[in-house]
Design a protein around this motif. Sequence first.
Motif, PDB file in Angstrom:
ATOM      1  N   LEU A   1       0.934  -1.224   0.015  1.00 36.39           N
ATOM      2  CA  LEU A   1       0.055   0.059   0.096  1.00 36.39           C
ATOM      3  C   LEU A   1       0.865   1.460   0.052  1.00 36.39           C
ATOM      4  O   LEU A   1       1.538   1.354   0.822  1.00 36.39           O
ATOM      5  N   GLN A   2       0.608   2.100  -1.048  1.00 37.38           N
ATOM      6  CA  GLN A   2       1.432   3.188  -1.096  1.00 37.38           C
ATOM      7  C   GLN A   2       0.545   4.668  -0.794  1.00 37.38           C
ATOM      8  O   GLN A   2       1.329   5.499   0.019  1.00 37.38           O
ATOM      9  N   ASP A   3      -0.635   4.632  -1.177  1.00 34.90           N
ATOM     10  CA  ASP A   3      -1.399   5.870  -1.010  1.00 34.90           C
ATOM     11  C   ASP A   3      -3.126   5.631  -1.034  1.00 34.90           C
ATOM     12  O   ASP A   3      -3.495   4.428  -1.664  1.00 34.90           O
TER      13      ASP A   3
ATOM     14  N   ALA B   1     -13.061   2.254  -1.644  1.00 31.18           N
ATOM     15  CA  ALA B   1     -11.842   2.799  -1.596  1.00 31.18           C
ATOM     16  C   ALA B   1     -11.185   2.778  -3.243  1.00 31.18           C
ATOM     17  O   ALA B   1     -11.197   1.751  -3.615  1.00 31.18           O
ATOM     18  N   ILE B   2     -10.261   3.837  -3.569  1.00 29.85           N
ATOM     19  CA  ILE B   2      -9.265   3.774  -4.630  1.00 29.85           C
ATOM     20  C   ILE B   2      -7.878   3.824  -3.735  1.00 29.85           C
ATOM     21  O   ILE B   2      -7.617   4.968  -3.373  1.00 29.85           O
ATOM     22  N   VAL B   3      -7.145   2.745  -3.964  1.00 31.71           N
ATOM     23  CA  VAL B   3      -5.805   2.924  -3.411  1.00 31.71           C
ATOM     24  C   VAL B   3      -4.633   2.913  -4.400  1.00 31.71           C
ATOM     25  O   VAL B   3      -4.904   2.244  -5.543  1.00 31.71           O
ATOM     26  N   GLU B   4      -3.269   3.062  -4.189  1.00 28.73           N
ATOM     27  CA  GLU B   4      -2.413   2.977  -4.834  1.00 28.73           C
ATOM     28  C   GLU B   4      -1.238   1.859  -4.316  1.00 28.73           C
ATOM     29  O   GLU B   4      -1.141   2.108  -3.050  1.00 28.73           O
ATOM     30  N   ILE B   5      -1.106   0.798  -4.836  1.00 29.11           N
ATOM     31  CA  ILE B   5      -0.559  -0.349  -4.392  1.00 29.11           C
ATOM     32  C   ILE B   5       0.983  -0.548  -5.446  1.00 29.11           C
ATOM     33  O   ILE B   5       1.023   0.014  -6.644  1.00 29.11           O
TER      34      ILE B   5
END
Length: 293
Positions: free
Chosen positions: A40-42, A108-112
């Motif tokens: 998980l980045q953001d 949610a929308i996440v950056e991985i």
Amino acid sequence: MHSNHLNNNNSRIKLGFDLRIYEDTIQFVNISLTDQFSRLQDVFDIQVSAKSSYSAIKKTVGQILTSLWVFNQNPSHYSWDWVFDSNDISTLERVRNGDLEFDIEVKAIVEISENGNKMVPIIGRERVRFSGTDWISFIKHFGYSTKYGLSLPPSLLDDKSWLQAFEFLNDARKHMQRGKTYDALRQCLSTIESYMDFGKERGGPYSDKVWEELLLDITPQKKAGIAGLLAGVSTYLNKVGHHRNSKLKENGNLATVPLDQYEAELMLGISQLVVTYLERLKADRGTLSENSD
């Protein structure tokens, strides 16, 4: 306090939180978003909603005010508020019969980081529970301490007699919701009448003496008071909700007795209390005949 986690099996990303209910606020606190593979980045967007577990309510209940600041360790944004308005509370109180359960959904929308960085959508769900006592304490702050907003103790709000009376008067409330005030009062009268078999020669529920016959093992003064209450409410419901004005005609027909929505709502609330009392008398003393279905 309820500790809950929402999981998404595909992404293995987990949202953790504690749910706290205060006198005037419900909050999600200690919120965290983690990934067991440390990818998980953001977090770019998050939406949290709740629906009641009651099948009769199929819409979102309340509004959960989310903020992404909680994931940035900002000390002034450690919680999300769950806001209820009067319509939410009334909707829940119409069906609640004890504790409340809600299905929480997170989108949610996440950056991985996986083969480079990429954005992915995640969805998670979890069921949470509020005890009836906590919920009642919360809604009392907003003046919705009962199904009719009356200031009554929690012991009565979850009392079997109160809930039974609420169920018996359901048809009356349906009439009221459609603006059929006279039909609502007639239904209230029918519910009260159902507690015994009133013969025409006995004066029906409008006679104190008829009620007194059913109030055994009660001191005479209290018996007279209860009988007067039951006969008086029954008389009003009959004179206003059932009969027409015998001295006034409109287009050749007897006119209805004036009745506005406000009056009818009051009498429906009074009928709720009266039927609750009848239920309690029946249960505690066994002196009234069984209520018909």
